[in-house]
Design an enzyme around this catalytic site. Structure first.
Site, PDB file in Angstrom:
ATOM      1  N   LYS A  73      39.988  30.007  41.095  1.00 18.74           N
ATOM      2  CA  LYS A  73      38.752  30.820  40.628  1.00 18.74           C
ATOM      3  C   LYS A  73      38.196  30.029  39.457  1.00 18.74           C
ATOM      4  O   LYS A  73      36.881  30.090  39.394  1.00 18.74           O
ATOM      5  CB  LYS A  73      39.311  32.260  40.280  1.00 18.74           C
ATOM      6  CG  LYS A  73      39.513  33.006  41.465  1.00 18.74           C
ATOM      7  CD  LYS A  73      39.545  34.397  41.464  1.00 18.74           C
ATOM      8  CE  LYS A  73      39.619  34.917  43.154  1.00 18.74           C
ATOM      9  NZ  LYS A  73      39.831  36.575  42.956  1.00 18.74           N
ATOM     10  N   LYS A  99      42.065  30.163  52.446  1.00 12.95           N
ATOM     11  CA  LYS A  99      42.171  31.685  52.815  1.00 12.95           C
ATOM     12  C   LYS A  99      40.578  32.257  52.976  1.00 12.95           C
ATOM     13  O   LYS A  99      39.803  31.799  52.113  1.00 12.95           O
ATOM     14  CB  LYS A  99      42.642  32.002  51.470  1.00 12.95           C
ATOM     15  CG  LYS A  99      43.179  33.627  51.542  1.00 12.95           C
ATOM     16  CD  LYS A  99      43.700  33.885  50.204  1.00 12.95           C
ATOM     17  CE  LYS A  99      42.535  34.532  49.132  1.00 12.95           C
ATOM     18  NZ  LYS A  99      42.378  35.899  48.946  1.00 12.95           N
ATOM     19  N   LYS A 127      36.721  37.303  50.087  1.00 12.22           N
ATOM     20  CA  LYS A 127      35.341  38.319  49.969  1.00 12.22           C
ATOM     21  C   LYS A 127      34.350  37.490  49.341  1.00 12.22           C
ATOM     22  O   LYS A 127      33.300  37.528  49.775  1.00 12.22           O
ATOM     23  CB  LYS A 127      35.590  39.469  49.036  1.00 12.22           C
ATOM     24  CG  LYS A 127      36.437  40.441  49.588  1.00 12.22           C
ATOM     25  CD  LYS A 127      36.561  41.748  48.612  1.00 12.22           C
ATOM     26  CE  LYS A 127      37.859  42.343  48.459  1.00 12.22           C
ATOM     27  NZ  LYS A 127      38.373  41.820  47.189  1.00 12.22           N
TER      28      LYS A 127
HETATM   29  N1  AQP Z   1      42.894  36.021  53.596  1.00 11.78           N
HETATM   30  C1  AQP Z   1      43.830  36.886  53.255  1.00 11.78           C
HETATM   31  N2  AQP Z   1      44.868  37.188  54.188  1.00 11.78           N
HETATM   32  C2  AQP Z   1      45.723  38.096  54.088  1.00 11.78           C
HETATM   33  N3  AQP Z   1      45.568  39.031  52.962  1.00 11.78           N
HETATM   34  C3  AQP Z   1      44.607  38.620  52.173  1.00 11.78           C
HETATM   35  N4  AQP Z   1      44.267  39.522  50.994  1.00 11.78           N
HETATM   36  C4  AQP Z   1      43.110  38.846  50.499  1.00 11.78           C
HETATM   37  N5  AQP Z   1      42.655  37.875  51.318  1.00 11.78           N
HETATM   38  C5  AQP Z   1      43.588  37.657  52.386  1.00 11.78           C
HETATM   39  C6  AQP Z   1      44.981  40.512  50.345  1.00 11.78           C
HETATM   40  O1  AQP Z   1      44.143  41.605  50.413  1.00 11.78           O
HETATM   41  C7  AQP Z   1      44.580  42.044  49.022  1.00 11.78           C
HETATM   42  C8  AQP Z   1      43.236  42.406  48.300  1.00 11.78           C
HETATM   43  O2  AQP Z   1      42.990  41.410  47.589  1.00 11.78           O
HETATM   44  P1  AQP Z   1      42.047  41.435  46.118  1.00 11.78           P
HETATM   45  O3  AQP Z   1      40.620  42.181  46.554  1.00 11.78           O
HETATM   46  O4  AQP Z   1      42.810  42.170  45.228  1.00 11.78           O
HETATM   47  O5  AQP Z   1      41.776  40.058  45.808  1.00 11.78           O
HETATM   48  P2  AQP Z   1      42.064  38.637  46.374  1.00 11.78           P
HETATM   49  O6  AQP Z   1      43.492  38.408  46.907  1.00 11.78           O
HETATM   50  O7  AQP Z   1      41.466  37.453  45.585  1.00 11.78           O
HETATM   51  O8  AQP Z   1      41.035  38.811  47.714  1.00 11.78           O
HETATM   52  P3  AQP Z   1      39.868  38.196  48.406  1.00 11.78           P
HETATM   53  O9  AQP Z   1      39.290  38.804  49.384  1.00 11.78           O
HETATM   54  O10 AQP Z   1      40.016  36.628  48.298  1.00 11.78           O
HETATM   55  O11 AQP Z   1      38.823  38.607  47.138  1.00 11.78           O
HETATM   56  P4  AQP Z   1      38.110  37.755  46.080  1.00 11.78           P
HETATM   57  O12 AQP Z   1      37.097  36.841  46.779  1.00 11.78           O
HETATM   58  O13 AQP Z   1      37.190  38.794  45.362  1.00 11.78           O
HETATM   59  O14 AQP Z   1      38.957  37.055  45.197  1.00 11.78           O
HETATM   60  C9  AQP Z   1      45.591  41.788  48.302  1.00 11.78           C
HETATM   61  O15 AQP Z   1      46.836  42.342  48.827  1.00 11.78           O
HETATM   62  C10 AQP Z   1      45.509  40.124  48.936  1.00 11.78           C
HETATM   63  O16 AQP Z   1      46.814  39.406  49.156  1.00 11.78           O
END
Ligand code: AQP
Length: 345
Positions: free
Chosen positions: A117, A200, A203
């Site tokens: 990030k 991955k 969001k």
């Molecule tokens: N691609 C993924 N596949 C499986 N699990 C996923 N998680 C996130 N992306 C995937 C799981 O969703 C939960 C919430 O995640 P988060 O919002 O706390 O942050 P993150 O892991 O950083 O998720 P994002 O979607 O990638 O959000 P941003 O873009 O804001 O960083 C966690 O249990 C995560 O493992």
């Protein structure tokens, strides 16, 4: 709510940084729904985490309500689980500070998510909170003495750091924290971007066809999946080969949603083309999301309902975390605030 029937606790959260996608659903939410039946479950919307990257105040408020409504629409039940917003319980921020002062900087610089990030931002706009994110997360988990943390694969390293920090505290100040175990789903722990299947699904990624969002209408889901990156081959098999990552990802999403064994899924697509696989994925996704979207509309149409769920949840959460925080401060040597002496102003 009958929490006495459960002797083990589970805690997890999602950041309200945008719309939830199918990766959040398969990696986290689907397990959470199952776990609320088996454990004393705490699920929070981790809004304090959402400000570790540049954010907009209005969108944070809107996303916090939307993510809570999606928790409910996905099947979380406020009678079975404690659902709350992290910032509604100030104990999270307080424990984070106490733990920050026990965390070696080297542990934080090693975190993959921090490196990824931070690399996506200009150096001067990376805030100190992004580095401290895993400490805040450790506090979220340790506050509730959680035994299990159901998350996607990307959060495994942070849960390991939570264990290390809990262990460090316990050996410095005496047994205080339960050391949690990470729980990843067997299938769907790492859903990849449709447009870039070696990264991955996230969001915050900006590609138009990157993610299937839980509130996407069926025609948009169809368009995104039909345009998903694949390769020039024909074989429909699970594979670790990075050049086959697109097909592997579609197969994984299909398997996670339909629940078959790998061999059975491969047999189903034997002799068929990538177009057939994509159509089957579209059907599996839209069948799963249609009832969730219907419930989301109903929940959102009930004025004040989501806010009430969060208010009840915050009260229940604070009752548990208060005990942990009190014991932590006591062990660390903080003086208890004195009662007012009679006759002294
Ligand atoms: N691609 C993924 N596949 C499986 N699990 C996923 N998680 C996130 N992306 C995937 C799981 O969703 C939960 C919430 O995640 P988060 O919002 O706390 O942050 P993150 O892991 O950083 O998720 P994002 O979607 O990638 O959000 P941003 O873009 O804001 O960083 C966690 O249990 C995560 O493992």
């Amino acid at each position: 709510m009958d929490t006495a029937r459960h002797d083990r606790r589970v805690l997890s959260g999602i950041q309200p940084t945008g719309n939830l996608h199918i990766g959040n659903y398969l990696g986290a939410l689907l397990q959470w729904v199952r776990f609320q039946e088996q454990y004393d479950a705490f699920y929070c919307v981790v809004d304090l985490h959402a400000i570790t990257v540049p954010h907009d105040a209005g969108r944070l408020r809107a996303h916090t309500l939307e993510v809570t409504a999606l928790y409910l629409a996905a099947g979380l039940d406020p009678q079975r689980a404690t659902i709350f917003a992290q910032s509604h319980n100030p104990a999270h921020a307080e424990l984070a500070w106490l733990l920050t002062c026990l965390t070696p900087l080297g542990w934080l610089y090693r975190m993959t998510q921090y490196k990824d990030k931070a690399a996506r931002q200009q150096e001067e706009s990376v805030n100190a909170g992004l580095l401290g994110y895993p400490v805040l997360m450790a506090g979220d988990i340790l506050l509730y003495q959680a035994h299990y943390v159901p998350v996607g694969d990307d959060q495994r390293q942070h849960v390991e750091l939570t264990r290390d920090l809990g262990q460090r505290f316990n050996s410095m100040f005496g047994e205080t924290f339960t050391l949690p175990e990470v729980v990843n789903p067997e299938t769907g722990a790492r859903v990849m971007g449709l447009d870039e299947p070696n990264n991955k699904m996230s969001k915050s990624a900006t590609g138009e066809n990157h993610a299937i969002f839980l509130l996407d209408p069926p025609d948009l889901i169809r368009r995104k999946v039909m345009r998903a990156t694949t390769d020039s081959g024909r074989d429909i098999r699970f594979s670790d080969d990075p050049t086959k990552a697109g097909v592997n990802n579609l197969l994984t999403i299909y398997q996670a949603l339909t629940g078959g064994e790998r061999a059975a899924v491969e047999a189903e697509f034997e002799g068929r083309g990538y177009g057939d696989l994509k159509k089957a994925v579209v059907a599996a996704v839209t069948d799963t999301l249609a009832p969730l979207q219907q419930r989301y509309r109903e929940i959102s149409a009930e004025p004040g309902y989501v806010e009430q769920v969060l208010a009840d949840g915050a009260e229940r959460a604070a009752a548990i975390s208060e005990r942990t925080l009190k014991s932590v401060k006591d062990q660390m040597g903080f003086l208890e605030p004195a009662r007012r002496w009679p006759g002294v102003d």
